[in-house]
Design an enzyme around this catalytic site. Structure first.
Site, PDB file in Angstrom:
ATOM      1  N   ASP A 158     -68.788  18.042  54.215  1.00 58.84           N
ATOM      2  CA  ASP A 158     -67.769  17.513  55.129  1.00 58.84           C
ATOM      3  C   ASP A 158     -66.845  18.634  55.610  1.00 58.84           C
ATOM      4  O   ASP A 158     -66.545  18.729  56.809  1.00 58.84           O
ATOM      5  CB  ASP A 158     -66.922  16.433  54.448  1.00 58.84           C
ATOM      6  CG  ASP A 158     -67.702  15.172  54.116  1.00 58.84           C
ATOM      7  OD1 ASP A 158     -68.735  14.906  54.767  1.00 58.84           O
ATOM      8  OD2 ASP A 158     -67.275  14.464  53.181  1.00 58.84           O
ATOM      9  N   GLU A 182     -75.362   6.960  54.071  1.00 62.66           N
ATOM     10  CA  GLU A 182     -74.016   7.065  54.597  1.00 62.66           C
ATOM     11  C   GLU A 182     -73.953   6.360  55.944  1.00 62.66           C
ATOM     12  O   GLU A 182     -74.877   6.448  56.741  1.00 62.66           O
ATOM     13  CB  GLU A 182     -73.593   8.531  54.780  1.00 62.66           C
ATOM     14  CG  GLU A 182     -73.293   9.229  53.483  1.00 62.66           C
ATOM     15  CD  GLU A 182     -72.514  10.533  53.651  1.00 62.66           C
ATOM     16  OE1 GLU A 182     -72.093  10.869  54.780  1.00 62.66           O
ATOM     17  OE2 GLU A 182     -72.331  11.208  52.633  1.00 62.66           O
ATOM     18  N   HIS A 228     -66.828   7.839  57.668  1.00 61.97           N
ATOM     19  CA  HIS A 228     -68.156   7.781  57.055  1.00 61.97           C
ATOM     20  C   HIS A 228     -68.005   7.323  55.609  1.00 61.97           C
ATOM     21  O   HIS A 228     -66.897   7.250  55.089  1.00 61.97           O
ATOM     22  CB  HIS A 228     -68.905   9.113  57.177  1.00 61.97           C
ATOM     23  CG  HIS A 228     -68.398  10.208  56.294  1.00 61.97           C
ATOM     24  ND1 HIS A 228     -67.266  10.935  56.563  1.00 61.97           N
ATOM     25  CD2 HIS A 228     -68.892  10.713  55.138  1.00 61.97           C
ATOM     26  CE1 HIS A 228     -67.087  11.846  55.622  1.00 61.97           C
ATOM     27  NE2 HIS A 228     -68.058  11.730  54.730  1.00 61.97           N
TER      28      HIS A 228
END
Length: 142
Positions: free
Chosen positions: A95, A28, A82
């Site tokens: 998240d 990521e 991201h």
């Protein structure tokens, strides 16, 4: 006054996020969004200290550098971005659990599917996140 459910963003900002995501894959990527309420004018790529395929953590020095850069341009850090290298552009449980600023815009770019799709920005979505959920923002290209 900007629409609280919309976010103005340029094609160049979207392209920079996608390029960063592709450069960091399969991990990521992450970075900061600079602008003002309802609009992103610039991005600053950051180092992902988590170095993970499913998690990101913006390097603290990069975050402080972004704050200084934003102030120098009369802007603020309005959020973070991201990538999801192998999952859709929607908030993961991680998240949501790690969302710390309800006023931030959280942009997510997915690199799944047709490799040409993210270049158009179709693989990029923006949200307001809280530990309890997510509200997707409409992207208005400027």
């Amino acid at each position: 006054m900007p629409d609280a459910c919309a976010l103005a963003v340029t094609r160049e900002v979207m392209a920079r996020i996608v390029r960063h995501a592709r450069a960091e894959a399969p991990y990521e990527c992450c970075g900061l969004l600079l602008g003002e309420a309802g609009a992103v004018e610039s991005v600053i790529p950051a180092r992902n200290v988590a170095r993970s395929r499913s998690r990101y953590r913006v390097h603290p020095k990069d975050h402080f550098d972004a704050i200084r850069a934003a102030r120098g341009r009369g802007l603020t850090v309005v959020g973070a971005y991201h990538s999801h290298p192998s999952s859709p552009a929607r908030p993961s449980e991680t998240d949501l659990a790690e969302a710390t600023c309800p006023d931030y815009v959280y942009a997510i770019v997915s690199l799944t599917g047709d490799p040409d799709v993210p270049a158009t920005g179709a693989g990029l979505r923006a949200f307001r996140l809280t530990p309890g959920g997510a509200r997707q923002l409409w992207l208005m290209l400027t």
